[in-house]
Design a protein around this motif. Sequence first.
Motif, PDB file in Angstrom:
ATOM      1  N   MET A   1      68.311 -22.948  55.778  1.00  0.00           N
ATOM      2  CA  MET A   1      68.792 -22.474  57.075  1.00  0.00           C
ATOM      3  C   MET A   1      67.652 -21.882  57.891  1.00  0.00           C
ATOM      4  O   MET A   1      67.601 -22.055  59.107  1.00  0.00           O
ATOM      5  N   VAL A   2      66.725 -21.202  57.189  1.00  0.00           N
ATOM      6  CA  VAL A   2      65.561 -20.644  57.885  1.00  0.00           C
ATOM      7  C   VAL A   2      64.704 -21.767  58.449  1.00  0.00           C
ATOM      8  O   VAL A   2      64.242 -21.721  59.595  1.00  0.00           O
ATOM      9  N   PHE A   3      64.473 -22.805  57.640  1.00  0.00           N
ATOM     10  CA  PHE A   3      63.718 -23.959  58.131  1.00  0.00           C
ATOM     11  C   PHE A   3      64.446 -24.617  59.300  1.00  0.00           C
ATOM     12  O   PHE A   3      63.822 -25.055  60.268  1.00  0.00           O
ATOM     13  N   GLY A   4      65.769 -24.692  59.214  1.00  0.00           N
ATOM     14  CA  GLY A   4      66.545 -25.304  60.282  1.00  0.00           C
ATOM     15  C   GLY A   4      66.421 -24.548  61.585  1.00  0.00           C
ATOM     16  O   GLY A   4      66.429 -25.139  62.670  1.00  0.00           O
ATOM     17  N   ALA A   5      66.301 -23.224  61.494  1.00  0.00           N
ATOM     18  CA  ALA A   5      66.148 -22.411  62.710  1.00  0.00           C
ATOM     19  C   ALA A   5      64.859 -22.750  63.445  1.00  0.00           C
ATOM     20  O   ALA A   5      64.751 -22.557  64.659  1.00  0.00           O
ATOM     21  N   SER A   6      63.882 -23.279  62.709  1.00  0.00           N
ATOM     22  CA  SER A   6      62.613 -23.638  63.343  1.00  0.00           C
ATOM     23  C   SER A   6      62.764 -24.838  64.268  1.00  0.00           C
ATOM     24  O   SER A   6      61.870 -25.133  65.068  1.00  0.00           O
ATOM     25  N   GLY A  37      71.693 -31.138  69.223  1.00  0.00           N
ATOM     26  CA  GLY A  37      72.578 -30.013  68.926  1.00  0.00           C
ATOM     27  C   GLY A  37      73.369 -30.219  67.652  1.00  0.00           C
ATOM     28  O   GLY A  37      73.548 -29.289  66.857  1.00  0.00           O
ATOM     29  N   ILE A  38      73.828 -31.460  67.427  1.00  0.00           N
ATOM     30  CA  ILE A  38      74.583 -31.759  66.204  1.00  0.00           C
ATOM     31  C   ILE A  38      73.717 -31.540  64.977  1.00  0.00           C
ATOM     32  O   ILE A  38      74.145 -30.951  63.983  1.00  0.00           O
ATOM     33  N   VAL A  39      72.462 -32.006  65.032  1.00  0.00           N
ATOM     34  CA  VAL A  39      71.557 -31.846  63.889  1.00  0.00           C
ATOM     35  C   VAL A  39      71.292 -30.374  63.612  1.00  0.00           C
ATOM     36  O   VAL A  39      71.277 -29.934  62.447  1.00  0.00           O
ATOM     37  N   VAL A  40      71.085 -29.580  64.671  1.00  0.00           N
ATOM     38  CA  VAL A  40      70.812 -28.148  64.491  1.00  0.00           C
ATOM     39  C   VAL A  40      71.982 -27.455  63.784  1.00  0.00           C
ATOM     40  O   VAL A  40      71.789 -26.636  62.886  1.00  0.00           O
ATOM     41  N   PHE A  41      73.222 -27.785  64.170  1.00  0.00           N
ATOM     42  CA  PHE A  41      74.385 -27.180  63.535  1.00  0.00           C
ATOM     43  C   PHE A  41      74.652 -27.772  62.147  1.00  0.00           C
ATOM     44  O   PHE A  41      75.235 -27.121  61.289  1.00  0.00           O
ATOM     45  N   ALA A  42      74.227 -29.024  61.948  1.00  0.00           N
ATOM     46  CA  ALA A  42      74.475 -29.671  60.656  1.00  0.00           C
ATOM     47  C   ALA A  42      73.642 -29.053  59.541  1.00  0.00           C
ATOM     48  O   ALA A  42      74.065 -29.039  58.378  1.00  0.00           O
ATOM     49  N   VAL A  43      72.465 -28.551  59.871  1.00  0.00           N
ATOM     50  CA  VAL A  43      71.599 -27.959  58.842  1.00  0.00           C
ATOM     51  C   VAL A  43      72.274 -26.781  58.144  1.00  0.00           C
ATOM     52  O   VAL A  43      72.392 -26.768  56.910  1.00  0.00           O
ATOM     53  N   PRO A  44      72.759 -25.757  58.867  1.00  0.00           N
ATOM     54  CA  PRO A  44      73.457 -24.668  58.160  1.00  0.00           C
ATOM     55  C   PRO A  44      74.778 -25.112  57.539  1.00  0.00           C
ATOM     56  O   PRO A  44      75.197 -24.555  56.530  1.00  0.00           O
ATOM     57  N   ALA A  45      75.442 -26.125  58.136  1.00  0.00           N
ATOM     58  CA  ALA A  45      76.706 -26.595  57.569  1.00  0.00           C
ATOM     59  C   ALA A  45      76.484 -27.191  56.181  1.00  0.00           C
ATOM     60  O   ALA A  45      77.152 -26.812  55.205  1.00  0.00           O
ATOM     61  N   TYR A  46      75.541 -28.118  56.061  1.00  0.00           N
ATOM     62  CA  TYR A  46      75.273 -28.749  54.773  1.00  0.00           C
ATOM     63  C   TYR A  46      74.669 -27.763  53.776  1.00  0.00           C
ATOM     64  O   TYR A  46      75.007 -27.779  52.588  1.00  0.00           O
ATOM     65  N   LEU A  67      72.677 -30.026  49.837  1.00  0.00           N
ATOM     66  CA  LEU A  67      71.416 -29.318  50.057  1.00  0.00           C
ATOM     67  C   LEU A  67      70.298 -30.296  50.415  1.00  0.00           C
ATOM     68  O   LEU A  67      69.466 -30.021  51.278  1.00  0.00           O
ATOM     69  N   ALA A  68      70.275 -31.451  49.742  1.00  0.00           N
ATOM     70  CA  ALA A  68      69.254 -32.457  50.038  1.00  0.00           C
ATOM     71  C   ALA A  68      69.378 -32.969  51.467  1.00  0.00           C
ATOM     72  O   ALA A  68      68.375 -33.153  52.164  1.00  0.00           O
ATOM     73  N   LEU A  69      70.618 -33.174  51.925  1.00  0.00           N
ATOM     74  CA  LEU A  69      70.816 -33.664  53.288  1.00  0.00           C
ATOM     75  C   LEU A  69      70.366 -32.640  54.325  1.00  0.00           C
ATOM     76  O   LEU A  69      69.802 -32.997  55.367  1.00  0.00           O
ATOM     77  N   ILE A 231      79.488 -37.702  60.653  1.00  0.00           N
ATOM     78  CA  ILE A 231      78.625 -37.709  59.468  1.00  0.00           C
ATOM     79  C   ILE A 231      77.922 -36.365  59.285  1.00  0.00           C
ATOM     80  O   ILE A 231      77.839 -35.839  58.168  1.00  0.00           O
ATOM     81  N   ALA A 232      77.395 -35.813  60.386  1.00  0.00           N
ATOM     82  CA  ALA A 232      76.569 -34.609  60.288  1.00  0.00           C
ATOM     83  C   ALA A 232      77.373 -33.319  60.203  1.00  0.00           C
ATOM     84  O   ALA A 232      76.921 -32.347  59.600  1.00  0.00           O
ATOM     85  N   LEU A 233      78.565 -33.294  60.821  1.00  0.00           N
ATOM     86  CA  LEU A 233      79.366 -32.069  60.820  1.00  0.00           C
ATOM     87  C   LEU A 233      80.717 -32.255  60.125  1.00  0.00           C
ATOM     88  O   LEU A 233      81.179 -31.357  59.419  1.00  0.00           O
ATOM     89  N   GLY A 234      81.353 -33.409  60.324  1.00  0.00           N
ATOM     90  CA  GLY A 234      82.682 -33.627  59.744  1.00  0.00           C
ATOM     91  C   GLY A 234      82.682 -33.617  58.234  1.00  0.00           C
ATOM     92  O   GLY A 234      83.556 -33.003  57.599  1.00  0.00           O
ATOM     93  N   ILE A 235      81.679 -34.279  57.629  1.00  0.00           N
ATOM     94  CA  ILE A 235      81.630 -34.349  56.166  1.00  0.00           C
ATOM     95  C   ILE A 235      81.435 -32.972  55.533  1.00  0.00           C
ATOM     96  O   ILE A 235      82.176 -32.600  54.622  1.00  0.00           O
ATOM     97  N   PRO A 236      80.438 -32.159  55.960  1.00  0.00           N
ATOM     98  CA  PRO A 236      80.299 -30.842  55.331  1.00  0.00           C
ATOM     99  C   PRO A 236      81.498 -29.927  55.574  1.00  0.00           C
ATOM    100  O   PRO A 236      81.869 -29.146  54.698  1.00  0.00           O
ATOM    101  N   VAL A 237      82.117 -30.014  56.769  1.00  0.00           N
ATOM    102  CA  VAL A 237      83.308 -29.191  57.037  1.00  0.00           C
ATOM    103  C   VAL A 237      84.439 -29.601  56.106  1.00  0.00           C
ATOM    104  O   VAL A 237      85.138 -28.753  55.527  1.00  0.00           O
TER     105      VAL A 237
END
Length: 245
Positions: A1-6, A37-46, A67-69, A231-237
């Motif tokens: 999540m920290v890396f994703g914030a970058s 925006g989807i990718v940014v939110f997908a990082v903490p979701a996954y 975690l790998a995704l 794929i990026a948000l629906g699956i982890p939710v």
Amino acid sequence: MVFGASLLELYQRYWFWYVLTHPFIDPSYLSDVLMSGIVVFAVPAYSTVGAIVASLRPKNGVGWLCLALSLVMVVGNWQPVNAALENLASIVSGLAWALTPLAVALLLLIFPDGRLLSRRWWAVVGMTVGGLLLGALAELLPAYSSVAELVANIAFSILFVALASAAVAVVLRWHRSRNQERQQIKLLFYTIAVTAVAILSAFMSSYVLNDIPGAESYPTVLATVVALGGIALGIPVAIGLAVLR
């Protein structure tokens, strides 16, 4: 999540807000902003779902794949400030995005118990790996050659069939499941259904409206964004709610 914030860059926020408040200036701008925006939110979701599942059920590969995704999304969007690292970033980013279809296919194939439906589904895993290897081969061939284009088209077709087969595995598992497992799979089943419709709509819209890469029409852009969101948000939710159940 920290890396994703970058991935968040202050100077881009104003540009993102301008495009969102002026959505009809250019479809490509809107596509870039929404997908980013989807990718940014997908990082903490996954990463969040992956951490929970991996800590509670470490022998279940679902958590580790989530975690790998999340890591793949961060590495795939790495844009170093140092110009000397640009070539390395390009190689690492390309490798990360190339591994995404394999991780998604495996995630769909083994959810929720961490096992395949049967040994025959290893063929889908093999197809995914084969498609990725053919894609890598196409990159090594001379650019714009007919052979490279043919190999790339074959690789894309194999990967498309493999991911479609992984989605079918979710449908079959939902159909065969009962009680609690059926409740766990239900939301993921609905997510896959919506994503599949969005992908088909994007292909149909692109064909009917004669879109070209980089200059897609608004219907194609919106359908593509919905597919990526699935794929990026629906699956982890869906997986996260299944864990809560």
